[in-house]
Design an enzyme around this catalytic site. Structure first.
Site, PDB file in Angstrom:
ATOM      1  N   TYR A 181      16.714  77.793  34.201  1.00  0.00           N
ATOM      2  CA  TYR A 181      15.467  77.049  34.285  1.00  0.00           C
ATOM      3  C   TYR A 181      14.342  77.831  33.600  1.00  0.00           C
ATOM      4  CZ  TYR A 181      11.749  74.302  36.623  1.00  0.00           C
ATOM      5  OH  TYR A 181      10.668  73.501  36.904  1.00  0.00           O
ATOM      6  N   CYS A 182      13.677  77.174  32.640  1.00  0.00           N
ATOM      7  CA  CYS A 182      12.515  77.753  31.964  1.00  0.00           C
ATOM      8  C   CYS A 182      12.895  79.107  31.356  1.00  0.00           C
ATOM      9  CB  CYS A 182      11.351  77.860  32.941  1.00  0.00           C
ATOM     10  SG  CYS A 182       9.767  78.346  32.199  1.00  0.00           S
ATOM     11  N   LEU A 183      12.157  80.162  31.689  1.00  0.00           N
ATOM     12  CA  LEU A 183      12.440  81.486  31.158  1.00  0.00           C
ATOM     13  C   LEU A 183      13.845  81.945  31.527  1.00  0.00           C
ATOM     14  CD1 LEU A 183      11.592  84.104  29.791  1.00  0.00           C
ATOM     15  CD2 LEU A 183      10.304  84.706  31.841  1.00  0.00           C
ATOM     16  N   PHE A 243      17.331  73.825  31.740  1.00  0.00           N
ATOM     17  CA  PHE A 243      16.279  72.986  32.306  1.00  0.00           C
ATOM     18  C   PHE A 243      14.933  73.406  31.708  1.00  0.00           C
ATOM     19  CE2 PHE A 243      18.893  73.537  36.426  1.00  0.00           C
ATOM     20  CZ  PHE A 243      19.801  72.566  36.046  1.00  0.00           C
ATOM     21  N   GLY A 249      16.391  80.038  31.587  1.00  0.00           N
ATOM     22  CA  GLY A 249      17.266  79.403  30.607  1.00  0.00           C
ATOM     23  C   GLY A 249      17.278  80.151  29.290  1.00  0.00           C
TER      24      GLY A 249
END
Length: 570
Positions: A306-308, A334, A310
């Site tokens: 998720y975000c960073l 994500f 990812g």
């Protein structure tokens, strides 16, 4: 590991710059001056643009005078300009009557003219153009007539109706907020971690200096053999993916027959200043994957970031892809970027000058305070998150909405180690090393083209932090089939999209590795719209890539009950 580019402590101006950075909360005073000078000098040498702006100003003033002389008619067709659909500052009926209608139109016309003045200036770089347009908007937003009692019809009406009681409540709220700000007190959160949020049953089965690895208890008689590892961002606490039971991604996945593992990141302190991106990679997803394969006996693991988290996961997947047999079965991202050439409005804050000042701000304390980072995010949506809040709380005297689980999570912020944050900003935002194939792990460049496992990407329609067109660039970087989903909502609410949630929809399309590449616009035309949660599609995608179900694996050695200890660190 490569040290970030920072001034040496022996350099005389280091302490001075650190003082300036501290006074400015890590914001470079040089960057905006440089942008303004660049814009002004190019505008000063563009007579045609000046004439165009003069003509536009004259037309706007004339249109405003005609509107006022006509008595400020309420009909939309009679108004020189209308607010955008997302601008709710002038929604109250009072703005349709004089003199407030005249104030509204004057402000909107000035705002429109400022946009023209900072757009298409010959010779001005695209980055400085975007930054100047943003700066102009921020300055005008601060002086909008809706922000002040004498020029806000809703606030005046409320004051008359309540005989000033709204201002007394607003003053009390302001006093309380100022006290909390000065004392550093944290707001009370009604949602307690482990009691109201982060309630999925499980246990910490591994711990190192940076992570606790949580294994969640199975809720079905049989499970897919391949477990799922979720790598959240360490900018915030992990439990956005395990909020309340009804919107917990963790609990949804276990109910679908998946064995779920979650990384819970440590909240760093000054002693962690030297931790870099390599440390987060080695002690984060790489360590977790090794532990998961040992605990479950499965040689393959589905991964999601998720975000960073990812971005870091993609680095891990590319690193492991160089081995003969990677443990990564699939990769899901994500709202995570891997190419930062179009990283959205957040790039307006990130340039060499700004990063340098941030490094000076972090040099003494060893980390970036959460408030410094969250302030930048709030500026991206200042109307919604700053000025509208002030009007509602201080002028109208209306309390904020009760804090829900997502709001409580958002208030539970974390810090970022100085070295890691500097490396991330430089290597990703400034240099775009990962997409360019220059990012190094253990002295060797890693290439996302080495990733050949199926990829599932998720972008959200109104994401200001990771615009979906930027997330979409994963198509051009990996050597794999990519199933991409575009869902409604923003960076957080779009990801937390549990089945049964009203008004959820998404588009989805799979691009095979051998297919012709599609632009983001062409992908939108090809994608099929679905009126439901994208979690359903992701679960089905994971199931198709998994083997026949078996009995749940044994739990790893218990170090603590979920949600663990790291998530509790202030």
């Amino acid at each position: 590991m490569t040290q970030p580019s920072q001034s040496s402590p022996e350099v005389p101006d280091h302490a001075y710059r650190r003082l300036i950075a501290k006074l400015n909360h890590g914001t470079s005073p040089v960057a905006p001056v440089t942008m303004f000078s660049d814009w002004w000098l190019h505008l000063a040498t563009a007579p045609d643009k000046q004439l165009e702006l003069a003509k536009s100003a004259q037309e706007s003033v004339a249109a405003w005078f005609r509107f006022v002389n006509a008595g400020c008619p309420a009909e939309e067709s009679e108004r020189p300009i209308s607010p955008t659909k997302r601008d709710h500052r002038f929604a109250h009926n009072g703005w349709s009557s004089p003199p407030f209608a005249a104030l509204e139109q004057a402000f909107l016309l000035a705002e429109d003219w400022a946009d023209q003045a900072t757009t298409n200036v010959p010779g001005l770089s695209q980055d400085h153009e975007k930054s100047m347009r943003f700066m102009m908007r921020q300055m005008l937003d601060a002086v909008a007539p809706s922000n002040f009692l004498p020029t806000n019809p809703e606030a005046l009406e409320c004051t008359v109706t309540e005989k000033g009681a709204n201002l007394l409540r607003g003053g009390a709220t302001l006093s309380h907020d100022l006290r909390d700000k000065l004392t550093g007190a944290n707001p009370e959160r009604p949602n307690r971690v482990g009691k109201d949020v982060a309630t999925a049953k499980g246990q910490v089965v591994y711990r190192n200096h940076l992570i606790e690895l949580i294994q969640y208890a199975p809720t079905t008689d049989t499970v897919h053999p391949e477990p799922v590892l979720i790598v959240p961002a360490w900018i915030m606490k992990y439990y956005i993916l395990d909020l309340s039971p009804e919107n917990s991604m963790v609990q949804y996945l276990t109910a679908q027959g998946f064995t779920v593992f979650m990384i819970s990141w440590r909240n760093p302190s000054e002693e962690d200043a030297s931790l870099g991106m390599d440390d987060y990679l080695e002690l984060g997803p790489l360590a977790a994957l090794s532990e998961i394969t040992t605990i479950t006996g499965s040689p393959k693991v589905h991964t999601a970031g998720y975000c960073l988290g990812g971005t870091l996961l993609s680095i891990a997947a590319a690193t492991l892809a160089r081995k003969a047999d990677t443990p990564v079965a699939s990769m899901t991202l994500f709202a995570a970027q891997t190419d930062f050439t179009e990283a959205g409005e957040l790039t307006l804050f990130i340039n060499e000058s700004q990063v340098s000042f941030l490094e000076d701000a972090m040099a003494e304390q060893g980390f970036l305070e959460a408030e410094q980072m969250l302030g930048a995010f709030q500026m991206l949506r200042s109307n919604d998150l700053i000025w509208s809040h002030m009007v509602r709380a201080y002028l109208l005297g209306r309390p904020d909405m009760p804090m829900n689980d997502l709001m409580a999570w958002n208030a539970d912020s974390t810090r970022l180690p100085a070295r890691m944050h500097s490396e991330y900003l430089r290597k990703m935002f400034l240099q775009n090393d990962l997409a360019a194939g220059r990012y190094q792990v253990d002295g060797h460049a890693v290439s996302l083209r080495d990733i050949r496992v199926p990829v599932f990407g998720v972008g959200t329609e109104t994401d200001h932090i990771a615009p979906w067109t930027s997330v979409y660039k994963i198509h051009n970087l990996v050597h794999a089939d990519v199933t991409f989903v575009l869902t409604n909502g923003g960076h957080n609410a779009g990801v937390i999209s549990e089945p049964g949630h009203h008004h959820r929809h998404y588009k989805m399309h799979t691009t095979r590795d051998t297919d012709k590449a599609l632009s983001a616009a062409d992908w939108q035309d090809a994608a099929q719209r679905q009126e439901s949660s994208w979690w359903l599609a992701w679960s089905a995608w994971l199931s198709d890539l998994s083997s026949k179900k078996i009995s749940p694996p044994k739990m790893g050695r218990k170090l603590a009950e979920a949600p663990g200890t790291y998530v509790m660190m202030e």
